[in-house]
Design a protein around this motif. Structure first.
Motif, PDB file in Angstrom:
ATOM      1  N   PRO A 186       0.866  -1.589   0.202  1.00  0.00           N
ATOM      2  CA  PRO A 186       0.024  -0.104   0.303  1.00  0.00           C
ATOM      3  C   PRO A 186       0.482   1.333  -0.239  1.00  0.00           C
ATOM      4  CG  PRO A 186       0.416  -0.528   2.151  1.00  0.00           C
ATOM      5  CD  PRO A 186       1.012  -1.835   1.048  1.00  0.00           C
ATOM      6  N   HIS A 187       2.132   0.887  -0.576  1.00  0.00           N
ATOM      7  CA  HIS A 187       2.695   2.512  -0.591  1.00  0.00           C
ATOM      8  C   HIS A 187       4.083   2.364  -2.313  1.00  0.00           C
ATOM      9  CE1 HIS A 187       6.001  -0.045   1.209  1.00  0.00           C
ATOM     10  NE2 HIS A 187       4.959   0.078   2.627  1.00  0.00           N
ATOM     11  N   GLY A 188       4.666   3.082  -2.385  1.00  0.00           N
ATOM     12  CA  GLY A 188       5.747   3.209  -3.434  1.00  0.00           C
ATOM     13  C   GLY A 188       7.098   2.164  -3.243  1.00  0.00           C
ATOM     14  N   LEU A 189       6.907   2.260  -2.136  1.00  0.00           N
ATOM     15  CA  LEU A 189       8.574   1.460  -1.319  1.00  0.00           C
ATOM     16  C   LEU A 189       8.519   0.051  -1.082  1.00  0.00           C
ATOM     17  CD1 LEU A 189       9.238   3.910   1.741  1.00  0.00           C
ATOM     18  CD2 LEU A 189       9.669   4.293  -0.269  1.00  0.00           C
ATOM     19  N   GLY A 190       7.975  -0.271  -2.079  1.00  0.00           N
ATOM     20  CA  GLY A 190       7.966  -2.193  -2.172  1.00  0.00           C
ATOM     21  C   GLY A 190       8.294  -3.068  -0.301  1.00  0.00           C
ATOM     22  N   ALA A 191       8.562  -3.935  -1.224  1.00  0.00           N
ATOM     23  CA  ALA A 191       9.254  -4.834  -0.492  1.00  0.00           C
ATOM     24  C   ALA A 191       9.856  -4.796   0.830  1.00  0.00           C
ATOM     25  CB  ALA A 191       8.258  -6.914  -0.410  1.00  0.00           C
ATOM     26  N   ASN A 192       9.938  -5.611   1.716  1.00  0.00           N
ATOM     27  CA  ASN A 192      11.210  -5.231   3.078  1.00  0.00           C
ATOM     28  C   ASN A 192      11.857  -7.132   3.451  1.00  0.00           C
ATOM     29  OD1 ASN A 192      10.347  -4.887   5.295  1.00  0.00           O
ATOM     30  ND2 ASN A 192       9.882  -2.504   4.558  1.00  0.00           N
ATOM     31  N   ASP A 193      12.442  -7.481   4.394  1.00  0.00           N
ATOM     32  CA  ASP A 193      12.504  -8.672   4.990  1.00  0.00           C
ATOM     33  C   ASP A 193      12.092  -7.975   5.737  1.00  0.00           C
ATOM     34  OD1 ASP A 193      14.158  -9.830   2.552  1.00  0.00           O
ATOM     35  OD2 ASP A 193      16.394  -8.633   3.096  1.00  0.00           O
ATOM     36  N   SER A 194      11.952  -6.934   6.348  1.00  0.00           N
ATOM     37  CA  SER A 194      10.771  -6.938   8.058  1.00  0.00           C
ATOM     38  C   SER A 194       9.091  -6.746   8.078  1.00  0.00           C
ATOM     39  CB  SER A 194      11.677  -5.764   8.519  1.00  0.00           C
ATOM     40  OG  SER A 194      12.539  -5.187   8.809  1.00  0.00           O
ATOM     41  N   VAL A 195       8.958  -6.706   7.156  1.00  0.00           N
ATOM     42  CA  VAL A 195       7.617  -6.991   7.282  1.00  0.00           C
ATOM     43  C   VAL A 195       6.713  -7.373   5.933  1.00  0.00           C
ATOM     44  CG1 VAL A 195       7.338  -4.846   8.377  1.00  0.00           C
ATOM     45  CG2 VAL A 195       6.978  -3.967   6.250  1.00  0.00           C
ATOM     46  N   GLY A 196       7.857  -7.282   4.804  1.00  0.00           N
ATOM     47  CA  GLY A 196       6.804  -8.166   3.595  1.00  0.00           C
ATOM     48  C   GLY A 196       6.774  -7.272   2.800  1.00  0.00           C
ATOM     49  N   PRO A 197       5.184  -7.551   1.945  1.00  0.00           N
ATOM     50  CA  PRO A 197       4.951  -8.960   1.819  1.00  0.00           C
ATOM     51  C   PRO A 197       6.053 -10.163   1.272  1.00  0.00           C
ATOM     52  CG  PRO A 197       3.704  -7.691   0.649  1.00  0.00           C
ATOM     53  CD  PRO A 197       4.905  -6.491   0.558  1.00  0.00           C
ATOM     54  N   PHE A 198       5.740 -11.634   1.796  1.00  0.00           N
ATOM     55  CA  PHE A 198       6.234 -12.774   1.656  1.00  0.00           C
ATOM     56  C   PHE A 198       5.825 -13.400   0.330  1.00  0.00           C
ATOM     57  CE2 PHE A 198       7.907 -10.799   5.728  1.00  0.00           C
ATOM     58  CZ  PHE A 198       8.352 -10.577   5.544  1.00  0.00           C
TER      59      PHE A 198
END
Length: 307
Positions: free
Chosen positions: A268-280
């Protein structure tokens, strides 16, 4: 030189370029064009390596509709192979099947871990993209997907003469205000802009990006001067809206780009997924989603196609 594939059903024509992220470069009905095309599109070439940053990506962006994957936004600092909007949005896809009304394609990342299969299909006035993503690795992966679906060309031309782009979306969706990088603004309890700034879009407004989070009704309609674009999707929870109506002065925009992004996404934003909060995407897991774009004339103030 890129080689395109053309699909033609009745008055509806698609042009897809597998070498440029399997982008749907053109969608025409009776020779009327509905997707954005950048002023520099004639200089765009297939990319041998993914663009690592936004400016490089934009310089080689022709417009249209492509998939941002296996992540969106800027590459993370830990990324071994940085790619803005994901490598799949820029590099070559393999054609797996060609029919009169559909095209199947496949993409596999350089490590053989994330595989994407995609099918473009067309019927009268409707184009559909159906996609699956599979994690072939032994580890859970953070993944971001966004249908980078950008309206423009003939569809947005009436804006130059004062027309308004009227946006209709699920009333239960949460509007998430973002800065122009796609990062969420600090929560204030209520939107900083009037409600009309998210539903009545004009050239008098600054370029902006916002998200529609957790839509129950996954459908967005845009009406401009009697033409209606309707985007329906399933399998993704959110959508990003990007408005650029010739207001950005920096190169290469130069107050010349007319674009309205309606982008179903799992973030729900433009920063993408990350290893902390996903999505996975779990090891061995496959997920699927579907997005369709339909155009029709507005009849009797209804946003439903005429019978």
């Amino acid at each position: 030189m890129a080689t395109s594939v053309t699909l033609l059903v009745g008055d509806s024509q698609l042009e897809i370029i597998p070498q440029e992220g399997a982008v749907l470069a053109n969608f025409r009905i009776n020779k009327v064009s509905f997707l954005a095309q950048t002023p520099w599109s004639d200089s765009v070439q297939p990319s041998p390596v993914p663009a690592a940053d936004e400016s490089s990506w934009v310089e080689n962006w022709r417009g249209g509709w492509q998939l941002c994957a296996p992540n969106t936004g800027s590459a993370t600092e830990q990324s071994a192979e940085p790619a803005f909007h994901g490598a799949a949005s820029q590099t070559d896809w393999a054609i797996t099947e060609v029919n009169n009304d559909s095209l199947g394609l496949n993409w596999l990342d350089s490590r053989g871990e994330i595989e994407l299969s995609r099918r473009w299909s067309v019927s009268a006035g409707v184009v559909t993209a159906e996609t699956t993503a599979t994690n072939h690795s032994a580890n859970t992966k953070a993944v971001g997907f966004a249908e980078h679906l950008i309206l423009g060309s003939d569809f947005l031309q009436p804006l130059k003469n004062g027309a308004v782009a009227n946006l209709s979306f699920c009333p239960s969706a949460t509007i998430v205000e973002l800065d122009y990088s796609g990062a969420p603004l600090k929560a204030t309890g209520k939107p900083s802009l009037p409600a009309s700034q998210f539903s009545q879009l004009t050239m008098q407004q600054h370029a902006k990006v916002f998200a529609l989070a957790n839509s129950k009704n996954k459908s967005i309609s845009v009406e401009v001067a009697g033409w209606v674009a309707r985007i329906d999707w399933e399998g993704l929870s959110h959508a990003l809206i990007w408005q650029e109506f010739a207001t950005s002065t920096d190169s290469p925009w130069n107050n010349q780009v007319y674009a309205l992004g309606i982008e179903p996404t799992n973030v729900p934003h433009g920063l993408g997924a990350n290893d902390s909060v996903g999505p996975f995407l779990a090891a061995g897991e496959t997920i699927s989603w579907k997005t369709s774009l339909q155009f029709f004339r507005k009849v009797d103030d209804s946003l439903e196609p005429a019978a």
